[in-house]
Design a protein around this motif. Structure first.
Motif, PDB file in Angstrom:
ATOM      1  N   ALA B   3       0.830  -1.200   0.000  1.00 26.57           N
ATOM      2  CA  ALA B   3       0.000   0.000   0.000  1.00 26.57           C
ATOM      3  C   ALA B   3       0.866   1.253   0.000  1.00 26.57           C
ATOM      4  CB  ALA B   3      -0.916   0.003   1.224  1.00 26.57           C
ATOM      5  N   SER B   4       1.913   1.189   0.799  1.00 20.31           N
ATOM      6  CA  SER B   4       2.748   2.387   0.879  1.00 20.31           C
ATOM      7  C   SER B   4       3.550   2.578  -0.404  1.00 20.31           C
ATOM      8  CB  SER B   4       3.675   2.301   2.098  1.00 20.31           C
ATOM      9  OG  SER B   4       4.316   1.046   2.100  1.00 20.31           O
ATOM     10  N   VAL B   8       4.045   5.977  -3.225  1.00 25.42           N
ATOM     11  CA  VAL B   8       5.230   6.546  -3.867  1.00 25.42           C
ATOM     12  C   VAL B   8       5.042   6.592  -5.375  1.00 25.42           C
ATOM     13  CG1 VAL B   8       7.696   6.303  -4.214  1.00 25.42           C
ATOM     14  CG2 VAL B   8       6.676   5.671  -2.025  1.00 25.42           C
ATOM     15  N   ARG B  14       1.322  10.763  -3.562  1.00 24.19           N
ATOM     16  CA  ARG B  14       2.532  11.127  -2.835  1.00 24.19           C
ATOM     17  C   ARG B  14       2.230  12.349  -1.991  1.00 24.19           C
ATOM     18  NH1 ARG B  14       8.367  11.049  -3.522  1.00 24.19           N
ATOM     19  NH2 ARG B  14       9.147  13.103  -2.954  1.00 24.19           N
ATOM     20  N   ILE B  15       2.768  12.339  -0.778  1.00 22.06           N
ATOM     21  CA  ILE B  15       2.340  13.367   0.160  1.00 22.06           C
ATOM     22  C   ILE B  15       2.860  14.729  -0.239  1.00 22.06           C
ATOM     23  CG2 ILE B  15       2.529  14.163   2.534  1.00 22.06           C
ATOM     24  CD1 ILE B  15       1.399  11.703   3.287  1.00 22.06           C
ATOM     25  N   GLY B  16       1.962  15.520  -0.724  1.00 23.24           N
ATOM     26  CA  GLY B  16       2.276  16.923  -0.957  1.00 23.24           C
ATOM     27  C   GLY B  16       1.707  17.665   0.219  1.00 23.24           C
ATOM     28  N   THR B  17       1.465  18.937   0.100  1.00 23.49           N
ATOM     29  CA  THR B  17       0.924  19.627   1.259  1.00 23.49           C
ATOM     30  C   THR B  17      -0.548  19.887   1.058  1.00 23.49           C
ATOM     31  OG1 THR B  17       1.469  21.751   0.358  1.00 23.49           O
ATOM     32  CG2 THR B  17       3.108  20.727   1.771  1.00 23.49           C
ATOM     33  N   ARG B  18      -1.264  19.770   2.157  1.00 22.29           N
ATOM     34  CA  ARG B  18      -2.689  20.072   2.147  1.00 22.29           C
ATOM     35  C   ARG B  18      -2.832  21.479   2.719  1.00 22.29           C
ATOM     36  NH1 ARG B  18      -7.085  17.141   1.909  1.00 22.29           N
ATOM     37  NH2 ARG B  18      -5.937  15.195   1.853  1.00 22.29           N
TER      38      ARG B  18
ATOM     39  N   LEU C 112      -8.354   8.530   4.059  1.00 22.90           N
ATOM     40  CA  LEU C 112      -7.012   9.029   4.372  1.00 22.90           C
ATOM     41  C   LEU C 112      -6.444   8.344   5.613  1.00 22.90           C
ATOM     42  CD1 LEU C 112      -7.559  12.812   3.622  1.00 22.90           C
ATOM     43  CD2 LEU C 112      -6.020  11.257   2.396  1.00 22.90           C
ATOM     44  N   GLU C 115      -5.365   4.860   4.640  1.00 23.08           N
ATOM     45  CA  GLU C 115      -4.156   4.950   3.830  1.00 23.08           C
ATOM     46  C   GLU C 115      -2.932   5.186   4.720  1.00 23.08           C
ATOM     47  OE1 GLU C 115      -4.544   7.601   0.305  1.00 23.08           O
ATOM     48  OE2 GLU C 115      -2.744   8.551   1.112  1.00 23.08           O
ATOM     49  N   MET C 116      -3.098   6.093   5.669  1.00 24.54           N
ATOM     50  CA  MET C 116      -2.002   6.445   6.551  1.00 24.54           C
ATOM     51  C   MET C 116      -1.672   5.290   7.490  1.00 24.54           C
ATOM     52  SD  MET C 116       0.139   8.660   6.802  1.00 24.54           S
ATOM     53  CE  MET C 116      -0.432   9.822   5.592  1.00 24.54           C
ATOM     54  N   ASP C 118      -2.033   2.197   6.887  1.00 23.35           N
ATOM     55  CA  ASP C 118      -1.279   1.208   6.113  1.00 23.35           C
ATOM     56  C   ASP C 118       0.174   1.618   5.982  1.00 23.35           C
ATOM     57  OD1 ASP C 118      -3.291  -0.512   5.786  1.00 23.35           O
ATOM     58  OD2 ASP C 118      -3.913   0.228   3.798  1.00 23.35           O
ATOM     59  N   LEU C 119       0.382   2.899   5.733  1.00 25.53           N
ATOM     60  CA  LEU C 119       1.743   3.398   5.539  1.00 25.53           C
ATOM     61  C   LEU C 119       2.602   3.131   6.774  1.00 25.53           C
ATOM     62  CD1 LEU C 119       3.847   5.089   3.904  1.00 25.53           C
ATOM     63  CD2 LEU C 119       2.929   7.090   5.085  1.00 25.53           C
ATOM     64  N   HIS C 121       1.847   0.934   9.093  1.00 26.27           N
ATOM     65  CA  HIS C 121       1.633  -0.452   9.560  1.00 26.27           C
ATOM     66  C   HIS C 121       0.899  -0.550  10.887  1.00 26.27           C
ATOM     67  CE1 HIS C 121       5.482  -1.483   7.085  1.00 26.27           C
ATOM     68  NE2 HIS C 121       4.477  -1.079   6.341  1.00 26.27           N
ATOM     69  N   ARG C 145      -0.602  10.612  12.593  1.00 30.95           N
ATOM     70  CA  ARG C 145      -1.394  11.803  12.858  1.00 30.95           C
ATOM     71  C   ARG C 145      -0.681  13.048  12.329  1.00 30.95           C
ATOM     72  NH1 ARG C 145      -2.366  13.275  18.931  1.00 30.95           N
ATOM     73  NH2 ARG C 145      -0.240  14.036  18.633  1.00 30.95           N
ATOM     74  N   LEU C 147       1.347  13.125   9.778  1.00 28.74           N
ATOM     75  CA  LEU C 147       1.484  13.118   8.323  1.00 28.74           C
ATOM     76  C   LEU C 147       0.164  13.213   7.585  1.00 28.74           C
ATOM     77  CD1 LEU C 147       4.238  10.383   7.949  1.00 28.74           C
ATOM     78  CD2 LEU C 147       4.471  12.826   7.467  1.00 28.74           C
ATOM     79  N   VAL C 148      -0.930  12.851   8.239  1.00 26.93           N
ATOM     80  CA  VAL C 148      -2.184  12.650   7.525  1.00 26.93           C
ATOM     81  C   VAL C 148      -2.691  13.938   6.885  1.00 26.93           C
ATOM     82  CG1 VAL C 148      -3.766  13.067   9.448  1.00 26.93           C
ATOM     83  CG2 VAL C 148      -4.382  11.424   7.669  1.00 26.93           C
ATOM     84  N   ARG C 149      -2.349  15.088   7.499  1.00 23.82           N
ATOM     85  CA  ARG C 149      -2.844  16.332   6.894  1.00 23.82           C
ATOM     86  C   ARG C 149      -1.834  16.898   5.904  1.00 23.82           C
ATOM     87  NH1 ARG C 149      -0.600  19.080  11.440  1.00 23.82           N
ATOM     88  NH2 ARG C 149      -0.661  17.226  12.640  1.00 23.82           N
ATOM     89  N   ARG C 150      -0.897  16.045   5.454  1.00 26.30           N
ATOM     90  CA  ARG C 150       0.105  16.453   4.468  1.00 26.30           C
ATOM     91  C   ARG C 150       0.773  17.773   4.839  1.00 26.30           C
ATOM     92  NH1 ARG C 150      -2.914  14.688  -1.093  1.00 26.30           N
ATOM     93  NH2 ARG C 150      -3.479  12.610  -0.372  1.00 26.30           N
ATOM     94  N   ARG C 177      12.211   5.264   6.491  1.00 22.70           N
ATOM     95  CA  ARG C 177      11.471   4.688   5.354  1.00 22.70           C
ATOM     96  C   ARG C 177      10.245   5.553   5.038  1.00 22.70           C
ATOM     97  NH1 ARG C 177       6.708   2.014   4.982  1.00 22.70           N
ATOM     98  NH2 ARG C 177       6.462   1.675   7.207  1.00 22.70           N
ATOM     99  N   GLU C 181       9.449   7.560   1.683  1.00 16.84           N
ATOM    100  CA  GLU C 181       8.293   7.199   0.863  1.00 16.84           C
ATOM    101  C   GLU C 181       7.367   8.391   0.656  1.00 16.84           C
ATOM    102  OE1 GLU C 181       6.215   3.723   2.117  1.00 16.84           O
ATOM    103  OE2 GLU C 181       8.032   2.495   2.071  1.00 16.84           O
ATOM    104  N   THR C 182       7.248   9.213   1.651  1.00 14.79           N
ATOM    105  CA  THR C 182       6.350  10.353   1.504  1.00 14.79           C
ATOM    106  C   THR C 182       7.059  11.545   0.901  1.00 14.79           C
ATOM    107  OG1 THR C 182       6.883  10.994   3.757  1.00 14.79           O
ATOM    108  CG2 THR C 182       4.882   9.717   3.452  1.00 14.79           C
TER     109      THR C 182
END
Lengths: 274, 462, 352
Positions: B3-4, B8, B14-18, C112, C115-116, C118-119, C121, C145, C147-150, C177, C181-182
């Motif tokens: 999933a991760s 990528v 891919r994590i951009g900014t919200r 979200l 998804e997070m 999973d990232l 684990h 928490r 990272l979830v709001r990017r 990691r 990845e992010t």
């Protein structure tokens, strides 16, 4: 505990010292459901006649249920007011970067030590002037104000134990200071708020002098004033009746105290007045 | 893991900014200052209304002669018999008092109109109209004038006519000093300024400013007695129960197993949690002439009596017991937790040394209780000084004022007594003494317990 | 996103904690703020996320000046040492909190959060309360928490300090990691040089409110700018001896040891007092300069041994070598150093 020293002499001595209290409270219960022959304290019959006040209102007095409702309303309102106001102000003193915060803190400490009962003459006159004399609202506001400094002080203590990082995380997550307080910090001090509510409720339920002075009559009488006027009435001396009303009055206090002892002991030890 | 990986590889995930959250609608709720002001406002209002204002007002009321008689709002001007007596006795204006007190007859338009209403003969009215403005200080003089009118009315009519012109000021009430003066001048147009001032003061029914309360407080022998009672009450209760007996309880329960110790603590807590009314009732049951003590001592040939009120000595014993039993629990809790905080190793070392229990108490426990004792003493001094409920409900200051303490005296002066004349002003002056002591002692505690240590700067800065 | 601190200063009352600090963190880079406690690294972090107001200077995220914006509008993700999870919410609610504040629709929040989870684990833990989680799991939740709001930048404040040794090793690589990845820009605040070196692209080493050196871990280890940096990196740590320049050589004080000046250093004039730093792995059987001393301590580390060598002037050098049976305590030894790996510092600690 030093094991090799005998403890029974101490227990015996304490028992003798405590005997008057035990006796008084034991007979508070016994006398309400029994009759004893004159001059004796050994009951010889079981009876519920002393509880007749519950369904039979003596002439010239308000109904016991009306009075109980007033007491409940009084205690519930004051305690609610105290926890709302204290949980707000306590947070400011514990956490917010406000001007003159030290001054407020010192003020709360002084107010907490200050004997508000000395103000009763002025409060009595003010309530008369603004027309809140002999109303429950007036005496509720006064009682809440008097209990509030202790409440603020306790709430500040509870807030002080909440980790700063939780608040920092909250504002980083985008929550406003208000939301952080409401959604993240308040839930952490719930047990403290409950303890304070309980404490303030019991204080309100037990209060005598304020309603006696500020709301003494008829429709707004609370249980303590009702019982005191019953006792003060020289024409109808009936100790068993007094005790039955008294037991009716004190029962909720005892029950709440025994159930929530641990919550309350800390607050009592921390300096309530008395 | 897979999933991760997806995140990528699939570009948009891919994590951009919200975007940051929208600025809250009430931005001021998001600063320490704004939110702080809102949250502290209710407490501040309550403090101002029920602490600050009453403190100031206690001071203000102390300089008035407010009482049940004067009322607490403004008063009126009334030429009552009492006011006339004051005018005679205090101002030596007996003559003026007499004139004001007597009925007076004034021929005026109002009286003439009344006559017309009563359907009196028009000739009489016309006759009197000629004498408009004349004043007669006695009924006899005026009635003679009426009888002398050409129409010669009968005696009953003369009486009715004279009544219509009676302009007595006795017991008349005036809302303002101006109204009083114009009425008085109607009767006696030659009032001097001195007489006017005296009249104004003597007839005023409301409260006024005065320093008499303090003069009375200082000179009254009653004050000394109450003061002595109060000091004795506070010192005795504090020493015997709030610290002494509390310490005994704390130490004794320390030396017995936890379970009985807990039971004893709960027993001694009952007085504190019990509402004062019922708690004192139990003592009355113990002490009254049909109560437990009397019945018990009757077996030994001691006459039943009301032990609580039969002598000043007994009354004091009960007042101190009743207050002391309540006060002991606070000291007990604080001392017990202080003893608990003493490292166990100290006790063990001492018992190895063969120290006896009382030596342990003297050399280990008591030194550790220094601060708690100071705290309890400070705190309870103020509590006892202002305590009222238990004493009010038990002896009510009796017998014969023997147990009248300061706070109770305030209550009896200003709030409730048998005579029914409540002296608010004097009571406020007495309360002011306690208010000042209260403020001084609470400020002292603040210094004593070094509140600066409690102020830690908030870590979030905006 | 690129982060820039421009001449940033911070004082608490009269106490100046940071003065005129300039620091740039590149987009997608993970930078360590390394230093002893009280050096101002946490203060820097609190200034970036807006918990502290700056006393002077500007803070930019990308081209945007964030200096005067409240924390809520900076969109910074922070993982605290204590994790600061909300105890009254379960894991899913904790992670969802920043999204709730932003009034996202429920379905979007759920997507979200999953998804997070999973990232990092923790997909199977979503219903648990923080109190029911292990330290490592709590840390993963805190990361999710944050990272979830990017966020524009992820700040990690001593994230591993509360974990036991084994978990610390695991989380070290996990955090790296997730960061890779992010692709998020991240700042790690730590006092542990191993964490800084193993997790980050670059290290900014701080002391007394100042950045002493910024470099990649390798560069910083190989080429420390001051004795402070040299002493902070490396385990077992570097050893220092006082010496003096004499005839183009470095003579150790009160000892019959002369070391050549390393090729990358300027030869100081005769009589200049200097400090020589020798890393334990560079002292041993091989090298071009001789050092004599007595073995004063031997620590067995399993694969290798650590030897303390006391010189005749009393100062102690360290050597880490493969376990050898031919040396025991109090032996007089004659070992060598590689002179090209020596560091020479001036008396004030600056590298020559």
């Amino acid at each position: 505990m030093t094991g090799h020293l005998k403890t029974w002499p101490i227990i015996l001595a304490l028992s003798i010292l405590s005997a008057p209290l035990v006796l008084m409270y034991a007979y508070l219960f016994i006398d309400t459901v029994t009759n004893s022959p004159p001059g004796s304290f050994i009951p010889n019959e079981f009876t519920l006649e002393h509880w007749a006040f519950l369904w039979h209102t003596p002439p010239g007095r308000p109904s016991i249920w009306r009075v109980t409702f007033n007491s409940l309303l009084f205690a519930a309102s004051t305690s609610l007011l105290v926890i709302v106001v204290s949980s707000m102000a306590g947070y400011v003193l514990s956490r917010l970067n406000v001007p003159a915060r030290g001054f407020f803190l010192a003020g709360v400490m002084v107010l907490h030590a200050f004997p508000a009962i000395t103000l009763i003459v002025a409060i009595f006159l003010v309530l008369q002037m603004i027309g809140l004399y002999n109303t429950l609202i007036g005496v509720i506001l006064v009682k809440a104000a008097i209990d509030m400094p202790l409440g603020i002080w306790l709430m500040k203590g509870f807030y002080d134990t909440v980790p700063w990082e939780i608040e920092m995380a909250g504002i980083q997550d985008g929550a406003s200071r208000f939301t952080v307080w409401r959604k993240l910090v308040l839930p952490q001090v719930k047990p403290g708020i409950f303890a304070l509510w309980l404490f303030a409720f019991l204080l309100g339920w037990s209060e005598f002098i304020l309603p006696q002075v500020l709301a003494p009559s008829g429709d707004v009488q609370v249980l303590s004033v009702y019982l005191a006027s019953l006792i003060a009435d020289d024409n109808n001396f009936d100790m068993a009746l007094f005790k039955s009303v008294g037991l009716f009055y004190i029962a909720p206090v005892l029950i709440l105290f025994f159930v929530f002892q641990n919550y309350l002991m800390n607050i009592y030890g921390g300096g309530s007045k008395g | 893991m897979s999933a991760s990986r997806d995140i990528v590889e699939s570009g948009p995930a891919r994590i951009g900014t919200r975007a940051a959250p929208a600025r809250p609608r009430f931005a001021w709720l998001n600063s320490s200052k704004g939110l702080g002001l809102v949250l502290i406002m209710p407490a501040l209002l309550l403090v101002i209304a029920f602490f600050l204002a009453p403190v100031i007002l206690t001071g203000v009321f102390a300089f008035t002669n407010m009482s049940t008689a004067t009322g607490i709002t403004g008063g009126a001007y009334q030429i009552s018999p009492g006011a006339l007596r004051v005018l005679t006795d205090r101002y030596g204006m007996g003559e003026l008092a007499e004139r004001l007190g007597q009925p007076t007859y004034v021929v005026d338009e109002q009286g003439l109109a009344a006559l017309a209403e009563m359907e009196i003969d028009q000739d009489i009215i016309d006759g009197l109209k000629r004498r408009l403005g004349e004043t007669f200080s006695s009924r006899r003089d005026f009635e003679r004038v009426i009888r002398d009118l050409p129409t010669r009315p009968n005696t009953r009519t003369v009486k009715r006519i004279s009544d219509a012109f009676s302009r007595s000021l006795a017991n008349a009430r005036f809302a303002s000093a101006g109204a009083l003066m114009s009425a008085a001048e109607a009767i006696d147009p030659e009032l001097t300024d001195d007489e006017k001032a005296a009249l104004r003061e003597a007839t005023y029914t409301g409260w006024s400013w005065t320093t008499d309360n303090f003069r009375r407080l200082i000179t009254s022998p009653q004050t000394m007695r109450i003061l002595f009672n109060t000091i004795f009450f506070v010192a005795a209760t504090l020493l015997i129960f709030n610290t002494g007996f509390a310490m005994l309880l704390a130490i004794a329960t320390h030396y017995i197993p936890d379970r009985p110790a807990g039971i004893f603590r709960i027993i001694w807590f009952l007085p504190r949690i019990s509402p004062a009314v019922i708690y004192v009732l139990l003592w009355k049951w113990l002490a009254w002439d049909t109560g437990f003590l009397s019945a018990f001592l009757d077996n030994f040939g001691i006459r039943p009596r009301n032990w609580m009120l039969d002598s000043a000595f007994n009354a004091w014993v009960f007042v101190i017991l009743i207050n002391g039993f309540v006060g002991a629990s606070m000291g007990m809790l604080i001392f017990a937790s202080a003893i608990k905080a003493i490292p166990q190793s100290l006790f063990h070392a001492a018992s190895v040394d063969g120290a006896y229990r009382w030596q342990q108490i003297r050399h280990i426990i008591l030194p550790h209780l220094k601060w708690p004792i100071l705290f309890v003493t400070c705190y309870q001094t103020l509590s006892l000084l202002t305590s009222i409920e238990q004493t009010l409900l038990s002896t009510d200051g009796g017998p014969g004022g023997a147990t009248e303490i300061w706070s109770l005296a305030i209550y009896h002066t200003a709030l409730n007594n048998y005579a029914g004349n409540l002296q608010y002003g004097y009571g406020a002056a007495m309360a002011l003494v306690l208010v000042v002591i209260g403020i001084v002692l609470s400020l002292l505690y603040l210094r004593l317990f070094n509140y600066r240590a409690l102020i830690i700067k908030p870590r979030i800065e905006h | 996103m690129r982060i820039l601190l421009d001449k940033f200063s911070k004082s608490f009352g009269a106490v100046k904690v940071i003065e005129d600090m300039t620091l740039e963190i590149k987009d997608g880079e993970m930078l360590a703020l390394l230093g002893p406690s009280g050096c101002g690294k946490s203060t820097t972090l609190f200034a970036i996320c807006g918990i502290h107001k700056v006393t002077g200077g500007r803070i930019y995220f990308g081209d945007r000046d964030m200096t005067d914006l409240p924390s809520q509008e900076r969109n910074v993700g922070v993982v605290f040492q204590s994790y600061a999870l909300y105890p009254h919410m379960n894991v899913a609610e904790n992670i969802a909190f920043p999204l709730r504040i932003r009034n996202l629709p429920g379905a979007e929040i759920k997507r979200l959060v999953d998804e997070m989870a999973d990232l990092v684990h923790i997909g199977n833990l979503l219903d648990r309360r923080p109190a029911e989680l292990s330290g490592g799991q709590q840390q993963r939740v805190a990361l999710a928490r944050a990272l979830v709001r990017r966020p524009n930048v992820l700040l990690l404040d001593e994230p591993l300090a509360n974990l036991d040794a084994k978990l610390r090793l695991e989380m070290r690589s996990e955090i790296r990691r997730i960061q890779l990845e992010t692709g998020i820009t991240a700042i790690l605040v730590t006092h542990d040089q191993v964490e800084a070196m193993s997790m980050c692209d670059r290290i900014a080493i701080m002391n007394a409110g100042q950045i002493i050196q910024i470099a990649t871990p390798k560069e910083m280890y190989r080429n420390p700018r001051t004795t402070f940096v040299a002493g902070f990196l490396g385990n077992p740590p570097i050893a220092f001896v006082e010496a003096e320049a004499r005839d183009g050589m470095l003579a150790v004080k009160n000892a019959d040891i002369r070391l050549p000046v390393p090729p990358d250093a300027v030869t100081p004039p005769d009589g200049t007092p200097v400090i020589i730093g020798i890393r334990p792995e560079n002292l041993g059987p091989e090298g071009d300069a001789i050092i004599r001393g007595r073995v004063s301590f031997i620590e067995t580390q399993g694969r290798e041994n650590l030897y303390d060598i006391k010189l005749e002037n009393g100062s102690v050098l360290r050597s880490i070598q493969r376990v050898r049976d031919d040396i025991s305590l109090d032996d007089e030894v004659e070992w060598r150093v590689r002179s090209d790996r020596l560091f020479v510092f001036a008396e004030n600690g600056e590298r020559l």
